[in-house]
Write a protein that holds these residues in place. Structure first.
Motif, short mmCIF file in Angstrom:
data_model
loop_
_atom_site.label_atom_id
_atom_site.label_comp_id
_atom_site.label_asym_id
_atom_site.label_seq_id
_atom_site.Cartn_x
_atom_site.Cartn_y
_atom_site.Cartn_z
N CYS A 25 52.76 28.85 39.01
CA CYS A 25 52.55 27.93 38.07
C CYS A 25 51.19 27.41 38.34
O CYS A 25 50.16 27.20 37.33
N HIS A 26 51.09 27.09 39.45
CA HIS A 26 49.67 26.04 39.69
C HIS A 26 48.48 27.26 40.24
O HIS A 26 47.24 26.99 39.95
N THR A 27 48.86 28.51 40.34
CA THR A 27 47.57 29.49 40.60
C THR A 27 47.21 30.23 39.46
O THR A 27 46.36 30.81 39.19
N ARG A 28 48.18 29.94 38.25
CA ARG A 28 47.75 30.65 36.85
C ARG A 28 46.63 29.91 36.37
O ARG A 28 45.76 30.41 35.91
N GLY A 29 46.70 28.66 36.58
CA GLY A 29 45.71 27.85 35.98
C GLY A 29 45.88 26.38 36.50
O GLY A 29 46.69 25.77 36.54
N GLN A 73 27.89 4.95 31.59
CA GLN A 73 28.13 6.32 31.19
C GLN A 73 29.26 6.90 32.27
O GLN A 73 29.57 6.22 33.65
N LEU A 74 29.84 7.94 31.94
CA LEU A 74 30.73 8.69 32.92
C LEU A 74 30.43 9.97 33.21
O LEU A 74 30.00 10.81 32.19
N ASN A 75 30.18 10.41 34.44
CA ASN A 75 29.73 11.79 34.66
C ASN A 75 31.06 12.47 35.16
O ASN A 75 31.75 11.99 36.13
N LEU A 76 31.29 13.42 34.30
CA LEU A 76 32.80 14.30 34.67
C LEU A 76 32.22 15.68 35.12
O LEU A 76 31.45 16.45 34.20
N GLN A 77 32.85 16.21 35.90
CA GLN A 77 32.78 17.54 36.48
C GLN A 77 33.98 18.30 36.82
O GLN A 77 34.73 17.74 37.46
N LEU A 78 34.14 19.07 35.97
CA LEU A 78 35.51 19.76 35.76
C LEU A 78 35.44 21.16 36.17
O LEU A 78 34.52 21.65 35.69
N GLU A 79 36.35 21.88 36.86
CA GLU A 79 36.41 23.22 37.09
C GLU A 79 37.78 23.68 36.88
O GLU A 79 38.97 23.33 37.28
N ILE A 80 37.93 24.55 35.73
CA ILE A 80 39.09 25.05 35.17
C ILE A 80 39.28 26.36 35.50
O ILE A 80 38.31 27.33 35.33
N SER A 81 40.46 26.76 36.15
CA SER A 81 40.38 28.10 36.63
C SER A 81 41.90 28.72 36.05
O SER A 81 42.80 28.18 36.22
N LEU A 82 41.58 29.91 35.45
CA LEU A 82 42.83 30.40 34.75
C LEU A 82 42.70 31.93 35.38
O LEU A 82 41.97 32.93 35.11
N GLY A 83 43.54 32.09 36.59
CA GLY A 83 43.49 33.45 37.32
C GLY A 83 42.37 33.97 37.75
O GLY A 83 41.77 33.12 38.66
N SER A 84 41.59 34.96 37.43
CA SER A 84 40.32 35.43 38.00
C SER A 84 39.34 34.56 37.15
O SER A 84 38.28 34.94 37.77
N GLN A 85 39.45 34.09 36.26
CA GLN A 85 38.22 33.40 35.23
C GLN A 85 38.29 31.89 35.74
O GLN A 85 39.21 31.03 35.86
#
Length: 160
Positions: free
Chosen positions: A118-122, A134-146
């Motif tokens: 479940c956690h490695t899928r996304g 201001q709010l500086n936001l850096q997100l990395e969304i991982s879905l499998g290989s993407q």
């Protein structure tokens, strides 16, 4: 009292000595032979009866020994069956205990695998900085290989 009816030992006492004739000696001989025959016949009948009783007793002993042997054999077989049954139950209990342990281990592995899959899928990973307005936001969304990176600065409406 007749001469033939008087026993021989009375005729030959120390005081009286009577001479017996040949005919009387023959009669005494025949009587002795007949008494001996009767005694031998009686002894033979007694021996036959003893032999019959002994044969009967031997048969009873053989039957009694056979019964004891059969009973001891049945007792031994019953004990063997009980021992085999007990060993079977113990082996079943050990195998069941091992099965339950393996089942518990499988459940733990499945829980962790499901959590991991479940956690490695996304997953979403990121951090943020809050500066004055201001709010500086850096997100990395991982879905499998993407993977997708989002960086955004959001102005915060602050009333003065």
């Amino acid at each position: 009292m007749s001469f033939l009816s008087v026993p021989c030992f009375l005729l030959q006492g120390p005081k009286v000595r009577i001479m017996m004739t040949e005919e009387q000696k023959a009669a005494v001989f025949i009587q002795a032979w007949w008494r001996g025959t009767l005694v031998r016949r009686t002894l033979l009948h007694m021996a036959l009866r003893v032999w019959i009783i002994q044969c009967w007793w031997k048969q009873k002993l053989v039957k009694l020994q056979e019964k004891r042997r059969r009973m001891s054999l049945e007792f031994y077989a019953r004990q063997e069956r009980a021992a085999v049954k007990l060993q079977s139950w113990f082996r079943m209990w050990c195998i069941r205990l091992r099965y339950c342990r393996l089942l518990h281990a499988v459940c733990i592995i499945q829980v962790y695998w499901r959590w991991h899959s479940c956690h490695t899928r996304g997953f979403i990973q990121g951090h943020y900085d809050l500066k004055e307005n201001q709010l500086n936001l850096q997100l990395e969304i991982s879905l499998g290989s993407q993977a997708c990176r989002v960086q955004q600065c959001i102005p915060l409406p602050i009333k003065e």
